[in-house]
Enzyme design. Sequence first.
Site, short mmCIF file in Angstrom:
data_model
loop_
_atom_site.label_atom_id
_atom_site.label_comp_id
_atom_site.label_asym_id
_atom_site.label_seq_id
_atom_site.Cartn_x
_atom_site.Cartn_y
_atom_site.Cartn_z
N ASP A 289 -2.06 -18.42 3.07
CA ASP A 289 -2.46 -19.46 1.66
C ASP A 289 -3.07 -20.16 3.02
O ASP A 289 -4.06 -20.48 3.34
CB ASP A 289 -1.96 -19.97 0.40
CG ASP A 289 -0.35 -20.58 0.83
OD1 ASP A 289 -0.17 -20.51 2.24
OD2 ASP A 289 -0.01 -21.82 -0.29
N ASP B 282 -11.61 -9.60 5.22
CA ASP B 282 -12.24 -9.88 3.71
C ASP B 282 -13.16 -11.50 4.17
O ASP B 282 -14.98 -11.60 4.74
CB ASP B 282 -12.65 -10.12 2.52
CG ASP B 282 -13.01 -8.73 2.27
OD1 ASP B 282 -12.72 -7.15 2.50
OD2 ASP B 282 -13.80 -7.99 1.30
N LYS C 35 4.08 -14.77 4.68
CA LYS C 35 4.78 -15.52 3.86
C LYS C 35 6.11 -16.33 3.04
O LYS C 35 7.70 -15.39 2.14
CB LYS C 35 4.18 -14.94 2.34
CG LYS C 35 3.52 -16.00 0.90
CD LYS C 35 3.38 -17.00 0.79
CE LYS C 35 3.76 -17.94 -0.40
NZ LYS C 35 2.26 -19.32 -0.36
N ASP D 73 -5.60 -7.16 4.04
CA ASP D 73 -6.98 -6.96 3.89
C ASP D 73 -7.71 -7.90 3.27
O ASP D 73 -9.04 -8.35 3.36
CB ASP D 73 -6.57 -6.37 2.27
CG ASP D 73 -7.58 -5.57 1.12
OD1 ASP D 73 -8.57 -5.13 1.58
OD2 ASP D 73 -7.47 -5.73 0.21
N TYR E 209 0.60 -1.56 0.07
CA TYR E 209 0.34 0.28 -0.12
C TYR E 209 0.69 1.16 0.16
O TYR E 209 0.41 2.62 -0.37
CB TYR E 209 -1.00 -0.14 1.12
CG TYR E 209 -1.61 -0.57 0.98
CD1 TYR E 209 -2.31 -2.44 1.02
CD2 TYR E 209 -3.76 -0.71 1.24
CE1 TYR E 209 -3.32 -3.03 0.79
CE2 TYR E 209 -4.48 -0.97 0.39
CZ TYR E 209 -4.50 -2.30 0.94
OH TYR E 209 -5.69 -3.03 0.86
C1 IPM Z 1 -10.30 -2.21 3.60
C2 IPM Z 1 -10.35 -1.23 2.19
C3 IPM Z 1 -9.51 -0.79 1.70
C4 IPM Z 1 -8.31 -1.57 1.86
C5 IPM Z 1 -10.08 0.00 0.37
C6 IPM Z 1 -11.09 0.30 -0.29
C7 IPM Z 1 -8.83 1.09 -0.38
O1 IPM Z 1 -10.52 -2.94 1.52
O2 IPM Z 1 -10.49 -0.89 3.74
O3 IPM Z 1 -10.38 -3.38 3.66
O4 IPM Z 1 -7.95 -1.69 0.89
O5 IPM Z 1 -7.46 -1.56 2.41
MN MN Z 2 -10.92 -4.37 2.26
#
Ligand code: IPM
Ligand code: MN
Length: 352
Positions: free
Chosen positions: A220, A248, A187, A244, A135
């Site tokens: 992974d 999710d 990793k 990130d 990032y």
């Molecule tokens: C998150 C989102 C952000 C990230 C995006 C929107 C830039 O996916 O907060 O996880 O990648 O950090």
């Molecule tokens: Mn995200």
Amino acid sequence: MYRIAVIPGDGTGPEVVREGVKALEAAAEVAGFDFQPTFLDYGGDRYLRTGLTLTDEELEELRAFDAIFLGAIGHPDVKPGILEQGILLKIRFGLDQYINLRPVKLYPGVECPLKDKGPEDIDFVVVRENTEGLYAGTGGFLRKGTPDEVAVQESVNTRKGVERCIRFAFEYCRRRDKERKLTLCGKTNVLTYAWDLWERTFREVAAEYPDITTDYAHVDAICMWFVKNPEWFDVVVTDNMFGDIITDLGAIIQGGMGIAAGGNINPQGTSMFEPIGGSAPKYTGKNVINPLAAICAVQMMLDHLGEGEAAERVERAVMRVCERDIRSLSAGKMGKSTTEVGDLVVKYIREV
Ligand code: IPM
Ligand code: MN
């Protein structure tokens, strides 16, 4: 008196932020503290009107607040990346919010996509590094647009950045006092520079925390373990990109974006709290989006501000709504409107 910057943002952001602020008001009243919200219109609509994302002066002004409460950033008419980088990442980096704290907790009554797993199995926290790695935005093009084009995107890992993140994770794990187990997710078998630094730092810092059990998992493999054995995890620490991705996955096993929240933390500065789902443009203005993730972000903000009792009330209210009142956490399937869910949370905050 807490000064809170409120950035409702885009899409369904304003709808969920409204409910979050309602919950904050109720919690403040019950716990006996005061706060002053300052609403800021940063987001896609303002960008389309003025060409501004977030100016350097505005970033500076954010430093004066005790915390920031953010709804969502992302607008269908704005090219992807502009608002994310110009607002969200600019705040994370500019205010040096070097930790992204993402709890993964399945509440009773919430449907979990994992077979045979329940609330007793899913309760861990991911500590994501939030200012470095892929990032950082370093790299570039060579011979762009030609058949010989080269694109380089570098992962930046500083000893200081890695160490402060790992140290935070150990401290957090100790304070949480659950399993006292910290897993490094990396990793090391392929990314041998970055993860060598991470692993060495992890080992060195671990020596100062003999009360914490340490473990390591490749990124992974951890995706597999989150699904197969989520009960193995207590606190997980990882870099920006892996964090990130795995959060999710974490969000979906705790019931989805309707409930997942995160904190962008600068332990010495101003932190920002947000629901981690996006701006959900297709549900905008319909009053069907689930506000619980935004309300959980408020809970994290209260906890961070040292209002532990208020935070606990908010969490118990959210749990009660999950158990008693809503059919699903998904937008449009709750059996209640956004406003009704917020009203119930407020009612329970006063009752519990
Ligand atoms: C998150 C989102 C952000 C990230 C995006 C929107 C830039 O996916 O907060 O996880 O990648 O950090
Ligand atoms: Mn995200």
